[in-house]
Design an enzyme around this catalytic site. Structure first.
Site, mmCIF file in Angstrom:
data_model
loop_
_atom_site.group_PDB
_atom_site.id
_atom_site.type_symbol
_atom_site.label_atom_id
_atom_site.label_comp_id
_atom_site.label_asym_id
_atom_site.label_seq_id
_atom_site.Cartn_x
_atom_site.Cartn_y
_atom_site.Cartn_z
ATOM 1 N N GLN A 26 40.063 50.766 15.191
ATOM 2 C CA GLN A 26 40.935 49.724 15.758
ATOM 3 C C GLN A 26 40.157 48.604 16.451
ATOM 4 O OE1 GLN A 26 44.277 50.652 15.557
ATOM 5 N NE2 GLN A 26 44.234 52.862 15.625
ATOM 6 N N LEU A 42 37.029 48.207 25.656
ATOM 7 C CA LEU A 42 37.143 48.520 24.219
ATOM 8 C C LEU A 42 38.553 48.984 23.853
ATOM 9 C CD1 LEU A 42 34.090 50.471 22.717
ATOM 10 C CD2 LEU A 42 35.106 48.374 21.888
ATOM 11 N N GLY A 43 39.343 49.359 24.863
ATOM 12 C CA GLY A 43 40.726 49.759 24.606
ATOM 13 C C GLY A 43 40.843 51.169 24.045
ATOM 14 N N TYR A 44 42.093 51.600 23.851
ATOM 15 C CA TYR A 44 42.372 52.939 23.291
ATOM 16 C C TYR A 44 41.531 53.992 24.015
ATOM 17 C CZ TYR A 44 44.443 50.114 19.655
ATOM 18 O OH TYR A 44 45.185 49.194 18.987
ATOM 19 N N ASP A 77 39.146 53.734 4.728
ATOM 20 C CA ASP A 77 39.563 52.958 5.903
ATOM 21 C C ASP A 77 40.389 51.764 5.424
ATOM 22 O OD1 ASP A 77 37.736 51.200 4.837
ATOM 23 O OD2 ASP A 77 36.523 50.995 6.637
ATOM 24 N N CYS A 85 36.551 36.495 -4.754
ATOM 25 C CA CYS A 85 36.498 37.264 -6.002
ATOM 26 C C CYS A 85 35.348 36.808 -6.907
ATOM 27 C CB CYS A 85 37.831 37.174 -6.738
ATOM 28 S SG CYS A 85 39.193 37.776 -5.722
ATOM 29 N N CYS A 122 39.289 44.572 -11.649
ATOM 30 C CA CYS A 122 40.332 44.358 -10.646
ATOM 31 C C CYS A 122 41.608 43.760 -11.257
ATOM 32 C CB CYS A 122 39.794 43.446 -9.543
ATOM 33 S SG CYS A 122 40.999 43.190 -8.236
ATOM 34 N N GLU A 147 31.525 55.219 14.489
ATOM 35 C CA GLU A 147 32.827 55.374 13.833
ATOM 36 C C GLU A 147 33.957 55.465 14.858
ATOM 37 O OE1 GLU A 147 33.798 54.974 10.839
ATOM 38 O OE2 GLU A 147 31.788 54.657 10.051
ATOM 39 N N TRP A 151 23.904 50.493 13.800
ATOM 40 C CA TRP A 151 24.045 51.934 13.552
ATOM 41 C C TRP A 151 23.726 52.305 12.110
ATOM 42 C CZ3 TRP A 151 27.650 48.695 15.678
ATOM 43 C CH2 TRP A 151 28.599 48.153 14.817
ATOM 44 N N TYR A 157 39.795 60.829 8.735
ATOM 45 C CA TYR A 157 38.934 59.706 8.404
ATOM 46 C C TYR A 157 37.526 59.886 9.001
ATOM 47 C CZ TYR A 157 36.432 55.426 8.639
ATOM 48 O OH TYR A 157 35.407 54.525 8.539
HETATM 49 FE FE1 SF4 Z 1 38.821 40.047 -5.547
HETATM 50 FE FE2 SF4 Z 1 39.544 42.366 -6.563
HETATM 51 FE FE3 SF4 Z 1 37.040 42.000 -5.822
HETATM 52 FE FE4 SF4 Z 1 38.934 42.201 -3.990
HETATM 53 S S1 SF4 Z 1 38.285 43.793 -5.401
HETATM 54 S S2 SF4 Z 1 37.321 40.659 -4.054
HETATM 55 S S3 SF4 Z 1 40.644 41.208 -5.017
HETATM 56 S S4 SF4 Z 1 38.097 40.930 -7.421
#
Ligand code: SF4
Length: 360
Positions: A47, A85-87, A143, A202, A211, A42, A25, A125
């Site tokens: 879910q 698919l439920g719901y 989301d 990360c 972060c 969407e 999509w 949403y």
């Molecule tokens: Fe890691 Fe933060 Fe990046 Fe998530 S947003 S992957 S916790 S560094």
């Protein structure tokens, strides 16, 4: 909570150019998306996982290539294609929404929040997702993936759902002035592939410099969640009555339609006792709800099904003996076992029929 510089969005957009998922999509940046396909994906993805949706999306768009085809379809056909698919209220609203977009907007989805949210099945949403992804308008789409990323980046420790407000504000603060569609989808993709609930990658993350949770090694503690309420348990009996039909080559099962409101409204089921907490309808009274009084064979293990808000144990009783003079009650019908799949049977009923030894 910390403040971070604007270049969060640049880092995300750069990463997205190289790492966007290839989804059925999806539209390459610069190409005009079809709002019908964006909306359909969407609704299906609510879910449900991307993996589970792929096949349904393909079949749906093949059968209903545009909103006019979906609006003209029989509801039973739409429900049958949704089966599994439920719901199911999503499928009912999907059909109603298609009818309304065709009758009220001549088949063209509105491109403003107020009109979108007035359509069946479109909430905050979905309206934001359609506006951002299909129309490239600024609409802050949050989301589960976005909740996870933003709560980690900004170390938002207010448990969900209360924490949603702070998450939305912080998401808005990093939202770019242009490329809304790409940015919304970049967050979704990062959450699905890198910033995952467990073991986030990360080292591969384009925003790790921003972060807070990464710097402290506390990634997996976010998002904070309020303790879950215990899911109530319900029990009931399901009666599978199988007979050989007149040409003797086919078997038929007694099925009926569920009421138009409540759980699995309007869908096809085998006759059941009420799905109640055991104290409301004691087990001893289950047989009062059997289509007729005969010796029913009880299957050894109940069928277990977990809905979003309730766990259900269905104890399955089977009768394969011919019963003379059975008069169908309102809503009941005989369905050939080979036709069962076309009836839009919910997953829990498929489990019941399989446990009774019906092959379809
Ligand atoms: Fe890691 Fe933060 Fe990046 Fe998530 S947003 S992957 S916790 S560094």
């Amino acid at each position: 909570m910390r403040d971070i510089p604007q270049s969060f969005s640049d880092a995300m957009l750069c990463w997205y150019e190289r790492n966007a998922r290839d989804l059925l999509w999806r539209y390459p940046e610069g190409e005009k998306p079809d709002p019908y396909r964006v909306w359909l994906s969407e609704i299906m993805l609510q879910q449900t996982t991307v993996q589970a949706v792929k096949e349904y999306f393909q079949n749906f768009t093949k059968t209903f290539p545009d909103i006019y085809a979906l609006a003209e379809a029989d509801r039973e056909k739409v429900m049958a294609m949704w089966s599994g698919l439920g719901y199911y209220s999503r499928a009912r609203n999907l059909h109603k929404c298609a009818i309304e977009v065709v009758s009220k907007y001549n088949g063209v989805f509105p491109d403003n929040e107020k009109d979108l949210k007035a359509l069946p099945g479109i909430g905050d949403y979905t309206a934001a997702a359609i506006l951002a992804i299909a129309f490239d308008k600024k609409a802050v789409v949050v989301d589960g993936n976005v909740e996870r990323i933003i709560s980690r980046v900004f170390e938002i420790d207010t448990p969900l759902p209360k924490g949603k407000k702070a998450i939305k504000e912080k998401t808005s603060s990093v939202w770019p002035k242009t490329r809304h569609s790409a940015f919304a989808q970049s967050l979704m993709d990062l959450g699905a592939t890198v910033c995952t609930p467990k073991n986030p990658r990360c080292d591969l993350c384009p925003v790790h410099d921003f972060c807070g949770a990464f710097k402290k090694g506390t990634m997996e503690t976010y998002p904070f969640k309020a303790k879950k309420k215990k899911v109530p348990q319900r029990k009931a009996a399901a009666f599978v009555f199988i007979r050989e039909n007149q040409d003797k080559n086919q078997y038929e099962v007694l099925m009926r339609q569920r009421p138009e409101n409540g759980m699995l409204a309007g869908l096809t089921e085998v006759p059941c006792s009420p799905w109640s907490a055991s104290q409301d309808v004691p087990k001893e009274t289950w047989m009062d709800y059997a289509p007729f009084q005969v010796e029913w064979q009880k299957m050894p293990a109940p069928v277990r099904h977990v809905f979003s808000h309730v766990k259900l144990d269905l104890h399955v009783y089977v009768c394969r003996k011919p019963v003379k003079g059975y008069n169908l009650r309102e809503g009941e019908t005989w369905v050939k076992t080979s036709d069962l799949l076309e009836k839009g049977i919910p997953t829990v009923m498929k489990k019941v029929l399989l446990s009774a030894g019906i092959d379809f």
